[in-house]
Each structure stands twice: as C-alpha cells, then as structure tokens.
Enzyme design. Structure first.
Site: not given
Ligand code: NAG
Ligand code: NAG
Length: 534
Positions: A204, A461
């Site tokens: 991330s 995602d």
C-alpha cells in the site's frame, strides 16, 4: 468529528490485513471510514459489546518478537534540529546464516506491531526462510512508538513527510548493527549493503515507498517488492469505489445506488421530509453532508476482506445481505420509502448510531472546527491524515457523473475540509492549500520501473487504480528482472499474509508466494555473481 475520513481508509484497511488486535478490530468495526469523535467516544464497554457481534475472528497470541531501538535523527534535513529518537524495529534471525540477505518490511502508516504477523508467518518469514535471510520490520516515523516529537501539532508534524521517511530507511540500511541478543556476526560488516543484498518490501503506502527506495537508493536496496503500491497520488479520488461497484454482488450495489439516489432527492425536499429521511437513520440532527458521510461507513468493509479468515471481516457480506433482504418499506409523510432504504437505515442505526454514547452531532458532525484541534500524542488519527493533506491526497468524493454508491452531498470540498480544520498554520510549517501530490508523482508515478523491482496487485483492490497495474496504466510484461503479477480474486496486498502452515493457503496465494521466492532467489544469486566480479 471527522466526517472526511474517507482518507483513513488506506491506513485502516492496511490494518485489516494484519493481526486483529483490539484497536484494529475497533477500526474494522467502524468499517474503514471512522470518525475521530466516534473512536474517542467509544468506551470499552461499547467496544466489548460491539466486538461480540462482529465476525468470528480468531485472535492470534502475542507475537514472540522483541522491539529494538535504532537511533534515528529527528530530521535528516533541518540543520536547526539536533538529536535522535528511538526508531523501533523487530527482527527474526532464526533463518539467518551469515552472508544471507536482509528483508526489510516497511511498517507504513500504522504501529509496527500490526505488521509482526508478516514476520511470524507472512511474506517476511517466507522470504527469509527460503534464502537464509534476516527479516526485519521497521516502524515508520511518528507511528506506534517511533515518535520524534512531543505533540502532533502542525509544527511538530513537519518531519512527517516522504523525504524524511525515505532517508530513515536509507540511514537504517547504512548504519544497522544487530544487537548481540539478536545476532552474533563473525564479520561485523556482514549486513552492510556491499556485503549482502537488502530487499525492501512494502504494501500500500509502504508499497510505494518500496518502489521509491529501489529507484532512489539502488546502492542500498538490491531489490524490492512493491505490493498494492500506490505510486500515483491524486487529490480527487472517486475511483476508489469503482472496483466495489464492479466486483461486489450486483443486487447489493443496485440497492445501495437506488437508496442513495432516492435519499439525495429526499434531502432536497422541504424540512419535514429532509429531517424525516435523516431521522429514519437516527441521524436527524446532522447536516445533510455529515449524514451522507455516515451512509458510506459500511463501504470500508470491502477493503477489510482478506483471504485469511483470521484477519478478514465479513461485515461487507453481512451488510449486503441485510440491505437486500426485502421486507416492508416505511412511510415519511406521504412518501413511500422502499425496503432497501429501511434496511440500510436499520444497519446504520445498529452498527454506528447505537455505538455513539454521546450527542449524535459530537460523534458524527464535522461542522465544529474546534473539535479537531486536540494535538496531543494520543491523537494518532492526525498522522496519516497529515500525510494525506500535505503530499498524498486521496479525498473520496462522489463522482461527477454516473451511478454511484455515494451521495452527491459528498463533494471534494466537503471531503477535504478537515485539512484546514485540523492543521491551523504553525510557526514553522503550513499545510498547503491542496496536497502537493507532485512529491509522490515526480518519483515515477504509474510508469515507475527499475531492474529488480516487482509489482504485485489484487484485481479488485479499490487502490489498484493508483498503482502501476491500473487498467489505464501502460501494460507491462512480467520478467524475472521486472516481475508484475495480478492476484485473481484479491483485494489489498494479499501476498503479505501467510499461514503458519503455508500449504493451507489458497492456491492463488501459494502461487504468488512461490513466484516471489523464485525471483528473490534469482536476485540473491545475481548479487553474489556481481560481488564475485568486483
Ligand atoms: C545543535 O547542535 C549544534 C552544535 O552542537 C548547536 O550549536 C545548536 O545550538 C544545536 N541546535 C539545537 C536546536 O539544539
Ligand atoms: C522453510 O523452507 C523449507 C524449504 O526451503 C520448507 O521445507 C519449510 O517448510 C519452510 N518452513 C517454513 C516454516 O516456512
């Protein structure tokens, strides 16, 4: 309270992928779009009650790693500031054989403790075990206990930025010496980057850091894995919700879209109807935009899902089941309210409104500027938000056009106003009018690439649009030197987790772990080959 904490989603769902401790659990409970006020207001009793009604999560025992301190300069750049702080890290030397590689897992925007499962059974353990490596979790400055300042005021937050964080990692790699209790080396320089390959892993936000570290410090970082790496920063980010609308159950998505469209219409009608629809949700006292924000709370649970049941939440599926369960509608004046809105209202009342032990406006309102000024060290919500407001952006308003699960009341202005409310100008630092996303994008953006830099993503995602594997980014061909891999049926950095018995992982997770082991093994060999030639 913070209505605009859509932005905290990144931080929150990263936690979803880690061990679920009490704090993590609380955040998941609040489904990714938590309000600061609500966090603080939740007393332990409400929390305990709420925990009992949430998913059948298993809690893993306290990990077995001890925290060490590395002396890190408070600032690498500001010459008027002296001194160091305790930069925490944890390490596992049980697989290590002298000469082996070092894996540094970047803790990103949360306490490093939340990343210890990755050292215990996740990607750091897998790679270290496969290569006789040393695995390290390095906490990020300002998070957890690696705090270089005495408050989280605007001024004291001025050393929380990409340049300082990058330089922290570089300084660590250059100067790290293991404590004797961790590791006794016969060659004291065995861990120096000229003698052993260092590999950087991040997911991330930390995934973007992994990519930046490889590109900007190639002499220190021999290779890197950037998982769900948000190398593209963007101020206005309504696309966050696109994968949810594309991949989630379509009946559920249409129920939400229809509800939100009807609700937007009702909010525009005169007083009694406007108050009536908010009242149905137990939120009559809120302004329309704050009310619209609470409607988004359940959406964070999409990102909280994980292939690993031990850290996943089933709140998204439960919400969808509830909203599409039919039943009777209700009535506001002469207006008939369809069943899905009634069900939506019951969900919000049960899961959020009933947890607010104080005034509803104090829990969910965002129009009291005074409410965001506390800046003591307990106010850890100020950290990632500060990074959002200064360098990363990612405000999540409703899109200008097209069907949406977000109310049109959620404008860019509304979702970003917290930056002005929470960070009044200081003596040394002023938060810019808009986040300076060029600081991120100038480091490579969608096109970032380098030898021995891997990108791993999940197809559904919500952050994939901000990574080099966005649909609109240049298509890449995977190679051992520049691996790219999209995990099917996967959300946020799914490769980071692992089970104690790796054979029990689902096939698509075993596959990505195998892939990572294979290219890392090759990269280790390349290091020794290159060293042999010197
Ligand atoms: C930092 O150290 C230098 C040299 O030791 C000293 O002159 C200066 O006053 C110190 N600055 C601060 C802010 O403590
Ligand atoms: C460590 O790696 C070996 C093969 O290199 C494998 O047989 C073993 O299962 C691994 N252990 C763990 C705990 O992952």
């Amino acid at each position: 309270m913070i209505a605009k904490l859509a932005l905290l989603l990144l931080a929150v769902a990263d936690l979803g992928a880690a061990r679920l401790d009490k704090a993590t659990h609380r955040e998941l409970l609040l489904s990714g779009r938590p309000k600061v006020g609500l966090w603080k207001a939740l007393n332990d009793e409400a929390l305990a009650a709420a925990l009992q009604t949430s998913s059948q999560t298993t809690f893993s025992p306290k990990p077995r790693f001890e925290a060490y301190c590395f002396d890190q300069p408070i600032s690498h750049f500001d010459k008027t500031v002296n001194g160091t702080f305790c930069h925490r890290y944890w390490a596992d030397a049980s697989h290590y054989k002298e000469g082996g590689p070092i894996f540094l897992l970047d803790g990103g925007e949360t306490s490093g403790e939340d990343r210890l499962p990755f050292l215990e059974t996740g990607i750091a353990q897998i790679l270290a075990n496969a290569t006789n490596g040393l695995a390290i979790v390095l906490e990020h400055r300002y998070y957890g206990e690696s705090v270089p300042v005495k408050s989280f005021s605007t001024d004291d937050l001025r050393f929380l930025n990409n340049n300082e964080a990058l330089e922290d990692s570089a300084y660590f790699i250059k100067n790290f010496q293991p404590p004797k209790s961790l590791l006794k080396l016969s060659n004291p320089d065995a861990l120096k980057p000229k003698n052993a390959p260092w590999f950087y892993y991040g997911g991330s936000y930390a995934g973007a850091r992994a990519a930046h570290m490889r590109v900007e410090y190639p002499d220190l970082v021999w290779g890197a894995i950037a998982s769900s790496a948000v190398t593209h920063a963007q101020i206005d980010f309504p696309q966050y919700f696109d994968p949810i609308q594309e991949y989630a159950d379509s009946d559920c998505i249409s129920a939400i879209q229809t509800s939100v469209q009807v609700i937007d219409g009702l909010l525009s009608l005169p007083g009694p109807i406007n108050r009536g629809i908010k009242g149905l949700f137990g939120l009559e006292a809120l302004e329309d935009d704050d009310f619209a924000e609470v409607l988004t709370y359940p959406f964070g649970a999409w990102q909280g899902q994980n292939w690993n049941p031990g850290v996943s939440t089933d709140a998204w599926d439960n919400f969808c089941e509830a909203i599409t369960s039919g039943g009777a509608g209700s009535q506001i004046g002469l207006i008939k309210i369809p069943a899905e809105i009634n069900n939506y209202a019951n969900w919000i009342k049960k899961h959020y409104v009933s947890l607010c032990p104080i005034d509803i406006v104090d829990c969910f309102g965002s129009h009291n500027d005074e409410a965001f000024l506390a800046d003591d060290l307990e106010q850890s919500w100020r950290l990632w938000l500060f990074q959002v407001c200064t360098e990363w952006g990612y405000f999540m308003p409703a899109p200008e056009e097209g069907p949406s699960i977000l109310s049109k009341r959620l404008t860019l202005e509304y979702t970003s106003k917290i930056c002005k409310q929470a960070y009044p100008p200081g003596k040394h630092f002023t938060v810019p009018e808009w986040p300076n996303v060029a600081d991120v994008n100038d480091r490579g953006d969608y096109d970032i690439e380098y030898s021995r830099l891997a990108f791993i993503d999940g197809d559904r995602d919500p952050w994939r649009t901000m990574t080099p594997q966005a649909d609109w980014a240049r298509k890449r061909k995977s190679s051992v030197d520049k691996p790219v891999h999209l995990i099917f049926d996967a959300i946020h950095h799914y490769d980071e987790n692992g089970l104690e018995n790796h054979d029990e992982e689902p096939a698509r997770i075993r596959d990505v772990h195998e892939l990572e082991v294979s290219f890392i093994t090759e990269w280790v060999a390349q290091f020794h080959e290159a060293k042999g030639k010197q």
